[in-house]
Design an enzyme around this catalytic site. Structure first.
Site, mmCIF file in Angstrom:
data_model
loop_
_atom_site.group_PDB
_atom_site.id
_atom_site.type_symbol
_atom_site.label_atom_id
_atom_site.label_comp_id
_atom_site.label_asym_id
_atom_site.label_seq_id
_atom_site.Cartn_x
_atom_site.Cartn_y
_atom_site.Cartn_z
ATOM 1 N N GLY A 32 55.278 73.492 -11.262
ATOM 2 C CA GLY A 32 56.188 72.356 -11.319
ATOM 3 C C GLY A 32 55.565 71.238 -12.122
ATOM 4 C CG PHE A 82 52.972 59.787 -12.637
ATOM 5 C CD1 PHE A 82 52.634 58.739 -13.473
ATOM 6 C CD2 PHE A 82 54.072 59.646 -11.821
ATOM 7 C CE1 PHE A 82 53.364 57.570 -13.487
ATOM 8 C CE2 PHE A 82 54.822 58.481 -11.824
ATOM 9 C CZ PHE A 82 54.467 57.437 -12.662
ATOM 10 N NE ARG A 95 46.294 53.982 -0.657
ATOM 11 C CZ ARG A 95 45.676 53.059 -1.366
ATOM 12 N NH1 ARG A 95 46.339 52.403 -2.298
ATOM 13 N NH2 ARG A 95 44.412 52.781 -1.169
#
Length: 312
Positions: free
Chosen positions: A17, A21, A133
């Site tokens: 995939g 980024f 995060r």
């Protein structure tokens, strides 16, 4: 593989995939003949400060990669052209994002089993000062035995109020990001409590909480308004379960469940109240499908068609 980046010691087999980024490849680790996933960043690390931050984040991720519900990191480095890469355990059965796309909502007992497992992984990370995060369905993958594993600690770093944060809003998925991430506050473990609670809510409903369909280009003000909206109940799901998730998604971090361990324990209590053992739906054709992992309170899901980089 023609056109693929080169990582010494690994033969690139195919693309799993690609996102904005990074690209994730299926690769063969030549020294031991093991198939792995290799994630290569698209951006070049221009200076030593960037490289030092990358090494620090890799060390932070390595602190928790031994947990049974955290994806294993085998190696990391920088390519000859200056791009960071991670070599990780290959998880061929897809992610929670794949499950949502293919099946919609997930049965309650399985959602609670997943929640207990990933909350325990987050609690382990927080104990060593690491905040993920970016907890979301696309970052919970399934290993070959059908166990959920938290992946992509690419934004992770040690929680230290005296150091600079390396995360940016452009790298987050707003539907699962805690509101304080939009307030220029340093992320704390509370952002992971929010992200996991939002993920579990999406598994129960098929949609992220509060988030409108097609709401991909909202302004910061619109996102703030969504975070202030109440979290609706869920048909067929006990109010006590929804109450736990609401407590994990309180707008103000100080009003949330205090820790990932507290979220884990609350989910475990809800699971115990439902009775029955955790469901195990291993793909009978998967390698090691008859392998029984003791004390592993996680659901086994049908094999999915993996697709890396989705943000469902």
């Amino acid at each position: 593989m023609e056109g693929a980046a080169s990582v010494p010691g690994f033969t690139i087999l195919s693309v799993l995939g690609s996102g904005g980024f990074s690209t994730v490849y299926r690769a063969l680790q030549e020294s031991i003949g093991r198939e792995v996933a290799v994630k290569i960043d698209h951006r070049v690390l221009l200076d030593e400060a960037d490289r030092s931050r990358f090494r620090a984040e890799v060390r932070a991720a390595g602190q928790v990669s031994g947990h049974p519900n955290v994806i294993d990191i085998h190696d990391a480095g920088i390519t000859a052209d200056g791009r960071a890469y991670l070599v990780m355990e290959l998880c061929p059965a897809g992610s929670l994002a794949d499950y949502l796309r293919q099946h919609g909502s997930m049965p309650l007992t399985q959602v609670l089993d997943v929640g207990v497992a990933i909350a325990d992984a987050l609690a382990a990370a927080h104990r060593v000062g690491v905040v993920h995060r970016d907890v979301k369905p696309a970052n919970v993958l399934y290993d070959r035995y059908g166990h959920p594993e938290l992946a992509d600690f690419g934004l992770a770093a040690r929680y230290d109020p005296t150091t600079e944060s390396t995360s940016t809003l452009e790298l987050l998925t707003p539907a699962y990001a805690a509101p304080e991430m939009f307030w220029s506050r340093r992320p704390t473990p509370a952002v992971d409590v929010y992200g996991l609670s939002a993920t579990l809510y999406a598994l129960l409903t098929g949609r992220p909480p509060r988030w409108p369909r097609g709401g991909g280009n909202l302004t910061d003000a619109e996102i703030a308004g969504l975070h202030s909206a109440p979290v609706p109940g869920i048909a067929g799901v006990p109010d006590s379960v929804v109450a736990v998730l609401r407590a994990g998604m309180a707008r103000e971090p100080e009003n949330r469940l205090p820790t990932a361990g507290a979220l884990r324990d609350a989910l475990r209590a809800q699971r115990a109240a439902l009775g029955t053992a955790p469901e195990r739906l291993a793909d009978p054709g998967a390698p090691g499908a008859d392998h029984d992992v003791a004390d592993q309170p996680t659901a086994r899901l049908p094999r999915l068609r993996p697709s890396v980089g989705g943000d469902t």
